[in-house]
Design a protein around this motif. Structure first.
Motif, PDB file in Angstrom:
ATOM      1  N   VAL A 275       0.766  -1.191   0.092  1.00  0.00           N
ATOM      2  CA  VAL A 275      -0.152  -0.010  -0.096  1.00  0.00           C
ATOM      3  C   VAL A 275       0.707   1.236   0.004  1.00  0.00           C
ATOM      4  CG1 VAL A 275      -1.738   1.161   1.342  1.00  0.00           C
ATOM      5  CG2 VAL A 275      -1.809  -1.271   1.190  1.00  0.00           C
ATOM      6  N   VAL A 276       0.694   1.876  -1.126  1.00  0.00           N
ATOM      7  CA  VAL A 276       1.420   3.307  -1.075  1.00  0.00           C
ATOM      8  C   VAL A 276       0.642   4.368  -1.281  1.00  0.00           C
ATOM      9  CG1 VAL A 276       3.048   4.902  -2.531  1.00  0.00           C
ATOM     10  CG2 VAL A 276       3.376   2.231  -2.507  1.00  0.00           C
ATOM     11  N   ILE A 277       0.771   5.369  -0.217  1.00  0.00           N
ATOM     12  CA  ILE A 277       0.007   6.495  -0.258  1.00  0.00           C
ATOM     13  C   ILE A 277       0.791   7.954  -0.553  1.00  0.00           C
ATOM     14  CG2 ILE A 277      -1.255   8.148   1.361  1.00  0.00           C
ATOM     15  CD1 ILE A 277      -1.889   5.704   3.007  1.00  0.00           C
ATOM     16  N   VAL A 278       0.318   8.659  -1.677  1.00  0.00           N
ATOM     17  CA  VAL A 278       0.765   9.482  -2.114  1.00  0.00           C
ATOM     18  C   VAL A 278      -0.222  10.906  -1.565  1.00  0.00           C
ATOM     19  CG1 VAL A 278       1.848  11.038  -3.950  1.00  0.00           C
ATOM     20  CG2 VAL A 278       1.976   8.581  -3.940  1.00  0.00           C
ATOM     21  N   ASN A 279       0.349  11.935  -0.909  1.00  0.00           N
ATOM     22  CA  ASN A 279      -0.516  12.818  -0.283  1.00  0.00           C
ATOM     23  C   ASN A 279       0.206  13.957   0.288  1.00  0.00           C
ATOM     24  OD1 ASN A 279      -3.603  13.634   0.235  1.00  0.00           O
ATOM     25  ND2 ASN A 279      -2.954  13.912   2.146  1.00  0.00           N
ATOM     26  N   ARG A 280      -0.482  15.173   0.176  1.00  0.00           N
ATOM     27  CA  ARG A 280       0.031  16.346   0.885  1.00  0.00           C
ATOM     28  C   ARG A 280      -0.220  16.213   2.077  1.00  0.00           C
ATOM     29  NH1 ARG A 280       4.801  18.287  -1.183  1.00  0.00           N
ATOM     30  NH2 ARG A 280       4.342  19.217  -3.104  1.00  0.00           N
ATOM     31  N   GLY A 281       0.506  15.988   3.389  1.00  0.00           N
ATOM     32  CA  GLY A 281       0.022  15.846   4.647  1.00  0.00           C
ATOM     33  C   GLY A 281      -0.160  14.451   5.051  1.00  0.00           C
ATOM     34  N   ALA A 282      -0.397  14.253   6.311  1.00  0.00           N
ATOM     35  CA  ALA A 282      -0.469  12.931   6.798  1.00  0.00           C
ATOM     36  C   ALA A 282      -2.039  12.573   6.570  1.00  0.00           C
ATOM     37  CB  ALA A 282      -0.448  13.352   8.256  1.00  0.00           C
ATOM     38  N   THR A 283      -2.262  11.120   6.632  1.00  0.00           N
ATOM     39  CA  THR A 283      -3.734  10.504   6.110  1.00  0.00           C
ATOM     40  C   THR A 283      -3.616   9.882   7.436  1.00  0.00           C
ATOM     41  OG1 THR A 283      -2.984   8.372   5.327  1.00  0.00           O
ATOM     42  CG2 THR A 283      -2.845  10.800   3.846  1.00  0.00           C
ATOM     43  N   ARG A 284      -5.028   9.283   7.767  1.00  0.00           N
ATOM     44  CA  ARG A 284      -5.501   8.300   8.619  1.00  0.00           C
ATOM     45  C   ARG A 284      -5.090   7.099   8.389  1.00  0.00           C
ATOM     46  NH1 ARG A 284     -11.829   7.138   9.935  1.00  0.00           N
ATOM     47  NH2 ARG A 284     -11.549   5.736  11.648  1.00  0.00           N
ATOM     48  N   GLY A 285      -4.683   6.651   7.166  1.00  0.00           N
ATOM     49  CA  GLY A 285      -4.290   5.468   6.764  1.00  0.00           C
ATOM     50  C   GLY A 285      -2.865   5.323   6.711  1.00  0.00           C
ATOM     51  N   ASP A 286      -1.940   6.073   7.164  1.00  0.00           N
ATOM     52  CA  ASP A 286      -0.444   6.033   6.991  1.00  0.00           C
ATOM     53  C   ASP A 286       0.155   5.133   7.919  1.00  0.00           C
ATOM     54  OD1 ASP A 286      -0.553   8.200   5.534  1.00  0.00           O
ATOM     55  OD2 ASP A 286       0.222   9.749   6.797  1.00  0.00           O
ATOM     56  N   PRO A 287      -0.457   4.692   8.980  1.00  0.00           N
ATOM     57  CA  PRO A 287      -0.084   3.546   9.912  1.00  0.00           C
ATOM     58  C   PRO A 287      -0.189   2.146   9.252  1.00  0.00           C
ATOM     59  CG  PRO A 287      -1.306   4.997  11.230  1.00  0.00           C
ATOM     60  CD  PRO A 287      -1.565   5.489  10.111  1.00  0.00           C
ATOM     61  N   LEU A 288      -1.069   1.961   8.124  1.00  0.00           N
ATOM     62  CA  LEU A 288      -1.267   0.913   7.599  1.00  0.00           C
ATOM     63  C   LEU A 288      -0.396   0.607   6.272  1.00  0.00           C
ATOM     64  CD1 LEU A 288      -5.138   0.740   7.981  1.00  0.00           C
ATOM     65  CD2 LEU A 288      -3.499  -0.551   9.279  1.00  0.00           C
ATOM     66  N   ALA A 289       0.216   1.683   5.888  1.00  0.00           N
ATOM     67  CA  ALA A 289       0.746   1.725   4.587  1.00  0.00           C
ATOM     68  C   ALA A 289       2.150   1.149   4.553  1.00  0.00           C
ATOM     69  CB  ALA A 289       0.949   3.455   4.054  1.00  0.00           C
ATOM     70  N   THR A 290       2.538   0.586   3.398  1.00  0.00           N
ATOM     71  CA  THR A 290       3.925   0.115   3.452  1.00  0.00           C
ATOM     72  C   THR A 290       4.892   1.036   3.084  1.00  0.00           C
ATOM     73  OG1 THR A 290       2.826  -1.718   2.136  1.00  0.00           O
ATOM     74  CG2 THR A 290       5.118  -1.512   1.816  1.00  0.00           C
ATOM     75  N   LEU A 291       4.394   2.248   2.610  1.00  0.00           N
ATOM     76  CA  LEU A 291       5.130   3.660   2.264  1.00  0.00           C
ATOM     77  C   LEU A 291       4.324   4.633   2.086  1.00  0.00           C
ATOM     78  CD1 LEU A 291       8.179   4.228   2.095  1.00  0.00           C
ATOM     79  CD2 LEU A 291       7.615   4.382  -0.518  1.00  0.00           C
ATOM     80  N   THR A 292       4.606   5.727   2.679  1.00  0.00           N
ATOM     81  CA  THR A 292       4.104   7.010   2.391  1.00  0.00           C
ATOM     82  C   THR A 292       4.878   8.267   1.718  1.00  0.00           C
ATOM     83  OG1 THR A 292       4.345   8.353   4.601  1.00  0.00           O
ATOM     84  CG2 THR A 292       2.494   6.629   4.446  1.00  0.00           C
ATOM     85  N   VAL A 293       4.296   8.940   0.875  1.00  0.00           N
ATOM     86  CA  VAL A 293       5.126   9.888   0.002  1.00  0.00           C
ATOM     87  C   VAL A 293       4.474  11.151   0.217  1.00  0.00           C
ATOM     88  CG1 VAL A 293       6.235  10.591  -2.015  1.00  0.00           C
ATOM     89  CG2 VAL A 293       6.041   8.188  -1.386  1.00  0.00           C
ATOM     90  N   ASP A 294       4.859  12.169   0.894  1.00  0.00           N
ATOM     91  CA  ASP A 294       4.580  13.460   0.982  1.00  0.00           C
ATOM     92  C   ASP A 294       4.931  14.157  -0.186  1.00  0.00           C
ATOM     93  OD1 ASP A 294       3.687  16.294   1.383  1.00  0.00           O
ATOM     94  OD2 ASP A 294       3.809  15.939   3.682  1.00  0.00           O
ATOM     95  N   ALA A 295       3.985  14.419  -1.353  1.00  0.00           N
ATOM     96  CA  ALA A 295       4.409  14.882  -2.627  1.00  0.00           C
ATOM     97  C   ALA A 295       3.146  15.592  -3.305  1.00  0.00           C
ATOM     98  CB  ALA A 295       5.018  13.922  -3.342  1.00  0.00           C
ATOM     99  N   GLY A 296       3.122  16.488  -4.558  1.00  0.00           N
ATOM    100  CA  GLY A 296       2.294  16.881  -5.105  1.00  0.00           C
ATOM    101  C   GLY A 296       1.605  15.747  -6.035  1.00  0.00           C
ATOM    102  N   VAL A 297       0.241  15.658  -6.220  1.00  0.00           N
ATOM    103  CA  VAL A 297      -0.293  14.130  -6.628  1.00  0.00           C
ATOM    104  C   VAL A 297       0.049  14.324  -8.119  1.00  0.00           C
ATOM    105  CG1 VAL A 297      -2.122  13.035  -7.127  1.00  0.00           C
ATOM    106  CG2 VAL A 297      -1.822  14.028  -4.929  1.00  0.00           C
TER     107      VAL A 297
END
Length: 308
Positions: A275-297
């Motif tokens: 699970v990869v999350i790309v978003n500006r700022g934190a998300t409620r799903g971040d603890p479940l993600a394999t990787l999170t990226v703070d970036a412009g979509v």
């Protein structure tokens, strides 16, 4: 409490360490575990060679001129709830007055680079389908074929009594006839603050006349899922099937604050999928993600389309 994620190395991911991470025994991540933050390069390594289901939120449409609800720079908003809409004629009048201005802004918007990047990924068979929490239809306008509009679509209206569906454009003609000069009295649409659900920020609406269903006289409602309203079960089941059919889940531009989107992240994580999350700022799903990226979509999706 664990100090690190069991399925990721402690050091930043490299192509080699990403491959090792993929071979770990799948397990449901601890929601209290530290968030695995990384770079777009690391996300590409994790996603390369996998088929993707994509979950999008308002952040994917901000570059098209549609603001999001919960981005870092978004103003506080209090969207109307389903109970307010169905239970109070004053709320309905206020909503329809604002929507009568706001929907015109949404229909004039165009897909951005992020939407177009997802089309290219779908054409190459990498993206199996898109689950979008947006109601703006910009994925379809861009050319994506397999799209589930989880929260409905802004261009249709349904009668809560007889279930007839009409186009928003047809309703606009009726509202114009009932409220001559109303839109012109508000000012230029481009100068008015618009919410993601095509709701314009207008304070004075007491003189607006909403239209009843022309077939039965019932209450008309946008074919959009309101806060406090359930997404149709059939739509949810199709979305779960899309997640199940893919090898990884990519979340783009969603804070995952509401369960209607978060449940798909939970499903993918429970099944041991990347699970990869790309978003500006934190998300409620971040603890479940394999990787999170703070970036412009838009930029991130364009890069993914170029390199996957």
């Amino acid at each position: 409490m664990p100090t690190d994620r069991p399925d990721l190395p402690r050091e930043p991911l490299t192509p080699a360490s990403a491959a090792v991470a993929r071979m770990q025994t799948p397990r449901l991540p601890d929601p209290d575990a530290p968030v695995a933050r990384g770079t777009l390069d690391q996300a590409i390594e994790l996603l390369r060679g996998r088929t993707l289901a994509v979950l999008t939120g308002a952040g994917v449409s901000t570059d098209s001129g549609i603001p999001d609800y919960r981005g870092p720079d978004s103003p506080p908003r209090n969207p109307m709830t389903y109970d307010q809409f169905v239970g109070d004629p004053d709320f309905r009048r206020h909503y329809w007055a604002r929507n009568h201005v706001g929907w015109q802004h949404v229909r004039r918007t165009h897909p951005n680079a992020g939407h177009l990047a997802l089309v290219r990924l779908e054409e190459r068979g990498i993206v199996r389908g898109i689950i979008t929490q947006n109601v703006d239809l910009l994925h379809e306008d861009a050319g994506s074929r397999n799209v589930i509009d989880l929260h409905g679509r802004y261009d249709r209206v349904i009668c809560l009594q007889c279930s007839r569906v009409i186009s928003r454009e047809h309703l606009a003609e009726r509202l114009d006839a009932l409220n001559p000069g109303f839109v012109e009295s508000i000012g230029k649409v481009e100068d008015i603050e618009i919410a993601p659900d095509a709701d314009a920020v207008i304070e004075t609406t007491a003189h607006f006349r909403p239209a009843p269903c022309e077939f039965c006289g019932g209450v008309l409602k946008p074919e959009i899922v309101y806060f406090g309203e359930n997404v149709p079960r059939e739509r949810v089941d199709r979305a779960f099937a899309m997640v199940d059919d893919a090898e990884a889940l990519l979340v783009a531009g969603s804070s995952l604050t509401v369960m209607s989107g978060l449940r798909f992240v939970r499903r993918a994580a429970k099944d041991g999928k990347v699970v990869v999350i790309v978003n500006r700022g934190a998300t409620r799903g971040d603890p479940l993600a394999t990787l999170t990226v703070d970036a412009g979509v838009s930029e991130a999706l364009t890069e993914l389309a170029a390199r996957l």
